[in-house]
Design a protein around this motif. Structure first.
Motif, PDB file in Angstrom:
ATOM      1  N   LYS A  50      -3.616  49.523  70.834  1.00 24.45           N
ATOM      2  CA  LYS A  50      -4.476  50.588  70.319  1.00 24.45           C
ATOM      3  C   LYS A  50      -5.741  49.970  69.712  1.00 24.45           C
ATOM      4  O   LYS A  50      -5.683  48.934  69.057  1.00 24.45           O
ATOM      5  N   GLU A  51      -6.850  50.638  69.943  1.00 22.53           N
ATOM      6  CA  GLU A  51      -8.127  50.172  69.407  1.00 22.53           C
ATOM      7  C   GLU A  51      -8.610  51.163  68.349  1.00 22.53           C
ATOM      8  O   GLU A  51      -8.655  52.375  68.580  1.00 22.53           O
ATOM      9  N   SER A  52      -8.994  50.633  67.187  1.00 26.21           N
ATOM     10  CA  SER A  52      -9.455  51.476  66.088  1.00 26.21           C
ATOM     11  C   SER A  52     -10.939  51.791  66.245  1.00 26.21           C
ATOM     12  O   SER A  52     -11.617  51.270  67.140  1.00 26.21           O
ATOM     13  N   SER A  53     -11.445  52.621  65.368  1.00 26.18           N
ATOM     14  CA  SER A  53     -12.861  53.014  65.413  1.00 26.18           C
ATOM     15  C   SER A  53     -13.781  51.839  65.133  1.00 26.18           C
ATOM     16  O   SER A  53     -14.956  51.845  65.511  1.00 26.18           O
ATOM     17  N   THR A  54     -13.277  50.821  64.443  1.00 26.75           N
ATOM     18  CA  THR A  54     -14.090  49.647  64.127  1.00 26.75           C
ATOM     19  C   THR A  54     -14.080  48.608  65.241  1.00 26.75           C
ATOM     20  O   THR A  54     -14.764  47.595  65.153  1.00 26.75           O
ATOM     21  N   GLY A  55     -13.251  48.820  66.280  1.00 26.09           N
ATOM     22  CA  GLY A  55     -13.192  47.880  67.396  1.00 26.09           C
ATOM     23  C   GLY A  55     -12.023  46.921  67.353  1.00 26.09           C
ATOM     24  O   GLY A  55     -11.768  46.200  68.313  1.00 26.09           O
ATOM     25  N   SER A  56     -11.292  46.901  66.225  1.00 24.75           N
ATOM     26  CA  SER A  56     -10.127  46.021  66.139  1.00 24.75           C
ATOM     27  C   SER A  56      -8.959  46.615  66.920  1.00 24.75           C
ATOM     28  O   SER A  56      -8.878  47.843  67.092  1.00 24.75           O
ATOM     29  N   THR A  57      -8.094  45.760  67.403  1.00 24.17           N
ATOM     30  CA  THR A  57      -6.948  46.214  68.209  1.00 24.17           C
ATOM     31  C   THR A  57      -5.634  45.807  67.560  1.00 24.17           C
ATOM     32  O   THR A  57      -5.536  44.767  66.904  1.00 24.17           O
ATOM     33  N   THR A  58      -4.642  46.643  67.748  1.00 21.94           N
ATOM     34  CA  THR A  58      -3.283  46.335  67.287  1.00 21.94           C
ATOM     35  C   THR A  58      -2.320  46.607  68.438  1.00 21.94           C
ATOM     36  O   THR A  58      -2.546  47.505  69.251  1.00 21.94           O
ATOM     37  N   SER A  59      -1.279  45.811  68.505  1.00 22.58           N
ATOM     38  CA  SER A  59      -0.291  45.987  69.578  1.00 22.58           C
ATOM     39  C   SER A  59       1.099  46.131  68.982  1.00 22.58           C
ATOM     40  O   SER A  59       1.411  45.535  67.945  1.00 22.58           O
ATOM     41  N   SER A  60       1.905  46.914  69.648  1.00 20.63           N
ATOM     42  CA  SER A  60       3.291  47.119  69.211  1.00 20.63           C
ATOM     43  C   SER A  60       4.139  47.487  70.410  1.00 20.63           C
ATOM     44  O   SER A  60       3.636  47.971  71.431  1.00 20.63           O
ATOM     45  N   LYS A  61       5.425  47.226  70.283  1.00 22.42           N
ATOM     46  CA  LYS A  61       6.349  47.569  71.361  1.00 22.42           C
ATOM     47  C   LYS A  61       6.992  48.913  71.063  1.00 22.42           C
ATOM     48  O   LYS A  61       7.506  49.139  69.962  1.00 22.42           O
TER      49      LYS A  61
END
Length: 412
Positions: A50-61
């Motif tokens: 997932k990409e946030s509004s600031t451009g950072s990304t997070t991943s999860s299973k």
């Protein structure tokens, strides 16, 4: 295998079946039910980014339900897993349409198969999978000094449940190292049998080795089971059959299962019937070759004469991704049944199926001799007709070309 729901059209065979595998054998049946182009739906774990509004990304299973169109099917006989790869064809907020994904079918996990046509072979596999009697009835231990394999032999495959490998030092005067190593080796095999053999279902346990290794282990088993009061071994010692094998490797089971004396102990099991009919074919091919043929064109020609008594086919031929070729083999099997013949489908994961594959994968024992079939020797090497080109690509009729050929034939 539990069939939770089955919706198949009687008109064209199209439909969906919801299944729940409960044993290792069920996963093998699931593998045989699948082919390229099927739609498979089940739960799976996928990495979601997932990409946030600031451009950072997070991943999860996350665990989610996916439907894929199958492009590749793999069966791992060592870990007993079915892996399916294909593209997502179902709506999902976390996975876009067309995204590639791999599903792993597991025991006690529901999954559905949607096919354009459930033909008689698929329906036969489905019925066999739902029959609780079609389970492993034979166990085997093949061993040599320092190496042993504990296997379960079902009607479809040979599963290695335990591999024991120990270094056995050479015998030296005044040293007890070899004796201690052999005792450790025997104890490891003994424990593997206790863990992996269900004596309530297994009818015969084959204990095979070259030389006297099996005899020494048998004496160790009898003594240890009494000393440790292991009731499963004490109460089922009559199920053990000692026999000769060339080595402690898994492929040595081929020698064991070809022994007529051993086959008498396995007369009620599916694997014994398959080995027996394959041996009958080999003997007939040697002694009366006009009544035994192999190769698609030879066997098809024999069926046109209604001469086939027993048809032997490997399951790999029914998994052919070429739809036309698969239909040819399905039709051949159905024609033999309608003419009163018997059809034996051999597993490619079993020794007997691998032997049959060496002679084209399809063979027949005839009711009466057909010596004229030898004329099809060249056609037999070609196999079923290729489906690489469509029927509408066949050579078109050219009247002018036909006239020129006729004129040439007359010498004008």
């Amino acid at each position: 295998m539990k069939i939770l729901k089955k919706t198949i059209s009687a008109k064209d065979g199209q439909g969906t079946v919801l299944l729940r595998p409960e044993t290792d054998e069920d996963l093998w049946h699931a593998y045989n039910l699948l082919q390229e182009g099927d739609l498979v739906r089940c739960t799976t774990v996928r990495k979601v980014v997932k990409e946030s509004s600031t451009g950072s990304t997070t991943s999860s299973k996350k665990r989610l339900m996916l439907t894929i169109k199958v492009e590749r099917i793999e069966f791992d006989s060592d870990v007993l897993e079915v892996r399916l790869s294909g593209t997502n064809v179902g709506e999902n907020e976390l996975v876009r349409l067309g995204a590639y994904h791999t599903l792993t079918l597991e025991k006690h996990q529901n999954f559905s198969i949607d096919k354009d046509c459930w033909d008689p072979i698929f329906l036969g596999i489905l019925d066999e999978a739902a029959n609780p009697d079609q389970q492993a009835e034979v166990a085997a231990v093949v061993m040599q000094p320092g190496l042993a394999h504990v296997c379960l032999i079902t009607g479809n495959l040979t599963v290695t449940k335990g591999r024991i490998e120990t270094n056995i030092p050479k015998k030296r005067t005044g040293s007890s190292q070899q004796s201690k190593a052999i005792q450790r080796f025997f104890n490891a095999v003994y424990q593997s049998i206790l863990r992996n053999v269900d004596f309530t279902r297994i009818k015969v346990i084959l204990l095979a080795s070259p030389g006297f290794v099996k005899d020494d282990f048998w004496n160790f088993l009898l003594t240890t089971s009494v000393r440790q009061e292991d009731r499963p071994l004490i109460e089922n010692k009559h199920k053990f059959v000692l026999c000769k094998a060339s080595s402690g490797h898994k492929h040595a089971l081929e020698d064991v299962l070809s022994d007529p004396a051993i086959m008498k102990q396995l007369t009620e099991t599916k694997v014994a019937k398959e080995v027996e009919i394959l041996n009958t074919f080999m003997r007939t091919l040697n002694d009366d070759p006009d009544r035994a043929y192999y190769g698609f064109h030879h066997v098809t020609q024999a069926q046109q004469s209604l001469a086939i008594e027993s048809l032997l086919v490997t399951d790999e031929l029914f998994r052919n991704s070429n739809v036309k070729k698969r239909k040819q083999y399905v039709q051949l099997a159905e024609n033999v049944k309608e003419a009163g013949g018997h059809v034996y489908i051999f597993s490619s994961m079993h020794v007997s199926g691998q032997q049959l594959a060496q002679v084209s994968g399809v063979a027949a024992i005839l009711r009466f001799p057909l010596p004229d079939l030898d004329e099809l020797e060249e056609l037999a090497a070609a196999g079923p007709e290729d489906d690489d080109k469509d029927d509408d690509e066949e050579e078109e009729y050219d009247p002018e070309k036909r006239i020129r050929e006729d004129v040439a034939d007359m010498g004008l």
